[in-house]
Write a protein that holds these residues in place. Structure first.
Motif, mmCIF file in Angstrom:
data_model
loop_
_atom_site.group_PDB
_atom_site.id
_atom_site.type_symbol
_atom_site.label_atom_id
_atom_site.label_comp_id
_atom_site.label_asym_id
_atom_site.label_seq_id
_atom_site.Cartn_x
_atom_site.Cartn_y
_atom_site.Cartn_z
ATOM 1 N N UNK A 122 13.823 3.511 -16.307
ATOM 2 C CA UNK A 122 12.489 2.909 -16.295
ATOM 3 C C UNK A 122 12.384 1.886 -15.168
ATOM 4 N N UNK A 123 13.439 1.101 -15.000
ATOM 5 C CA UNK A 123 13.397 0.105 -13.935
ATOM 6 C C UNK A 123 13.411 0.789 -12.563
ATOM 7 N N UNK A 124 14.242 1.811 -12.431
ATOM 8 C CA UNK A 124 14.357 2.514 -11.153
ATOM 9 C C UNK A 124 13.015 3.134 -10.752
ATOM 10 N N UNK A 125 12.305 3.692 -11.734
ATOM 11 C CA UNK A 125 10.992 4.277 -11.424
ATOM 12 C C UNK A 125 10.032 3.207 -10.913
ATOM 13 N N UNK A 126 10.046 2.064 -11.576
ATOM 14 C CA UNK A 126 9.184 0.955 -11.139
ATOM 15 C C UNK A 126 9.542 0.505 -9.726
ATOM 16 N N UNK A 127 10.842 0.411 -9.474
ATOM 17 C CA UNK A 127 11.290 -0.074 -8.159
ATOM 18 C C UNK A 127 10.935 0.928 -7.060
ATOM 19 N N UNK A 128 11.064 2.206 -7.357
ATOM 20 C CA UNK A 128 10.686 3.202 -6.341
ATOM 21 C C UNK A 128 9.187 3.129 -6.058
ATOM 22 N N UNK A 133 8.561 0.197 -3.706
ATOM 23 C CA UNK A 133 8.870 0.417 -2.287
ATOM 24 C C UNK A 133 8.091 1.613 -1.732
ATOM 25 N N UNK A 134 7.111 2.071 -2.507
ATOM 26 C CA UNK A 134 6.213 3.118 -2.015
ATOM 27 C C UNK A 134 6.792 4.519 -2.061
ATOM 28 N N UNK A 135 7.776 4.736 -2.938
ATOM 29 C CA UNK A 135 8.432 6.049 -2.977
ATOM 30 C C UNK A 135 8.425 6.665 -4.372
ATOM 31 N N UNK A 136 7.403 6.303 -5.157
ATOM 32 C CA UNK A 136 7.300 6.840 -6.513
ATOM 33 C C UNK A 136 7.323 8.355 -6.544
ATOM 34 N N UNK A 137 6.813 8.977 -5.485
ATOM 35 C CA UNK A 137 6.741 10.443 -5.463
ATOM 36 C C UNK A 137 7.994 11.095 -4.875
ATOM 37 N N UNK A 138 8.986 10.299 -4.525
ATOM 38 C CA UNK A 138 10.204 10.856 -3.900
ATOM 39 C C UNK A 138 11.427 10.699 -4.802
#
Ligand code: ADP
Ligand code: MG
Length: 254
Positions: free
Chosen positions: A129-135, A138-143
Motif C-alpha cells: 500500500x505504501x509502495x503504491x502511494x509512493x509510486x 513520483x508520477x509512476x503509478x501506472x508503471x
C-alpha cells in the motif's frame, strides 16, 4: 535550539595516504535543502558516504539528528557501535545515487516494497500500500508492474527515490541524482525532489544543477580539495561568490 539533522565538526577522511576530507565543518538544519557543489574529486561523495556510514571518518565528529554516526558516547569516551546498531542508524537515512541500482529482477513496485519487508519485517500488504502511494507520488503509478529495463533512466531514478522513501527516512542524501540522465529526463527527477522539499524533507544534495540549487536550496556549500571553501544562501554564493576558487568553478558550470 533545534538539534541539527547533520552536524560535522572537523571531519577528516583518508584512504591510505590520500587525505580526502580535511576538516569539514557544517550543519544541516531539519527541513533544510542543503546543496553541496564542487569540482570532481573534491570529496563530495566521500562526505555523503560518511554521513550514511558507508565510510568511517578518521577524525572529528559527525552526527545525525544528535546521534554520533557509528559511535556511542559514554562519559567522555567513544565506543564503536556494533554492526546491528549501525544498521539501525542507517535505516533512517535514504540515499539516492547517480546510478539507480534498482533490483533488475523486480518490478518497480517490488523494488519499493523490498526494504520495509526485508529490513523492518513489515507485512506485505502494508508495504504494498505504501509502495503504491509512493509510486503515485513520483508520477509512476501506472508503471508499478514494469521492470527496470522497461523504464527510462529518469523513471528508474524516480523509482529509486520512492524506494529510499519507503523506509520513511528522516534524512535523504542525493549524490548527483541527475548526472547520468539524458537532459530531457532531468526535469521530472528534479520536480520530484522539489516536491519532497516542499513536504519538509531534510535533504543533502550533491548536484551540478545550479538552477535547482538556487530555486530549491536553503543553503549551499562549495567544497574544493576536501575543505569547505564557501557557504551561504544559494542565491548569495551563486551570484556573488567571495573566493577565487568558487568564482572559477562557477564560471565553468553556470
Ligand atoms: P567527488 O564526489 O567530489 O567527485 P569523491 O568523494 O568521489 O569526490 O572522491 C574524492 C577523492 O577520494 C578522489 O580522489 C577519489 O579517487 C578518492 N576516493 C574516493 N573513494 C575512495 C576509496 N574507496 N579508496 C580510495 N580513494 C577513494
Ligand atoms: Mg561524487
Amino acid at each position: 535550539m533545534t538539534t541539527p539533522m547533520v552536524k560535522a565538526e572537523g571531519v577528516h577522511k583518508s584512504f591510505g595516504a590520500a587525505h580526502i576530507l580535511k576538516g569539514i565543518d557544517l550543519e544541516v538544519a531539519p527541513r533544510e535543502v542543503f546543496c553541496l557543489i564542487g569540482p570532481s574529486g573534491s570529496g563530495k561523495s566521500t562526505f555523503l558516504r560518511c554521513i550514511n556510514h558507508l565510510e568511517k571518518i578518521n577524525a572529528g565528529r559527525l552526527s545525525v539528528d544528535g546521534e554520533l554516526v557509528g559511535y556511542r558516547q559514554k562519559g567522555d569516551k567513544l565506543y564503536e557501535m556494533k554492526d546491528s546498531e549501525v544498521a539501525l542508524q542507517r535505516r533512517d537515512i535514504g540515499m539516492v545515487f547517480q546510478r539507480f541500482n534498482l533490483f533488475p529482477h523486480m518490478t518497480a513496485l517490488e523494488n519499493v516494497m523490498e526494504a520495509p519487508i526485508q529490513v523492518k519485517g513489515e507485512a506485505k500488504a502494508v508495504a504494498r500500500a505504501r509502495a503504491e502511494k509512493l509510486l503515485d507520488r513520483v508520477g509512476l503509478g501506472d508503471k508499478a508492474k514494469n521492470y527496470p529495463t522497461q523504464l527510462s533512466g529518469g523513471q528508474q531514478q524516480r523509482v529509486a527515490i520512492a524506494r529510499a522513501l519507503a523506509m520513511e527516512p528522516k534524512l535523504m542524501l542525493f549524490d548527483e541524482p541527475t548526472s547520468a540522465l539524458d537532459p530531457e529526463l532531468v526535469g521530472d527527477v528534479l520536480d520530484v525532489m522539489r516536491g519532497l522539499a516542499e513536504d519538509g524533507m531534510t535533504m543533502v544534495v550533491v548536484t551540478h544543477e545550479m538552477g535547482f540549487a538556487r530555486e530549491v536550496g536553503d543553503a549551499l556549500v562549495f567544497m574544493d580539495d576536501g575543505v569547505v571553501v564557501e557557504s551561504g544562501h544559494p542565491r548569495d554564493v551563486l551570484t556573488n561568490p567571495q573566493h577565487d576558487r568558487t568564482k572559477s568553478f562557477l564560471s565553468k558550470v553556470l
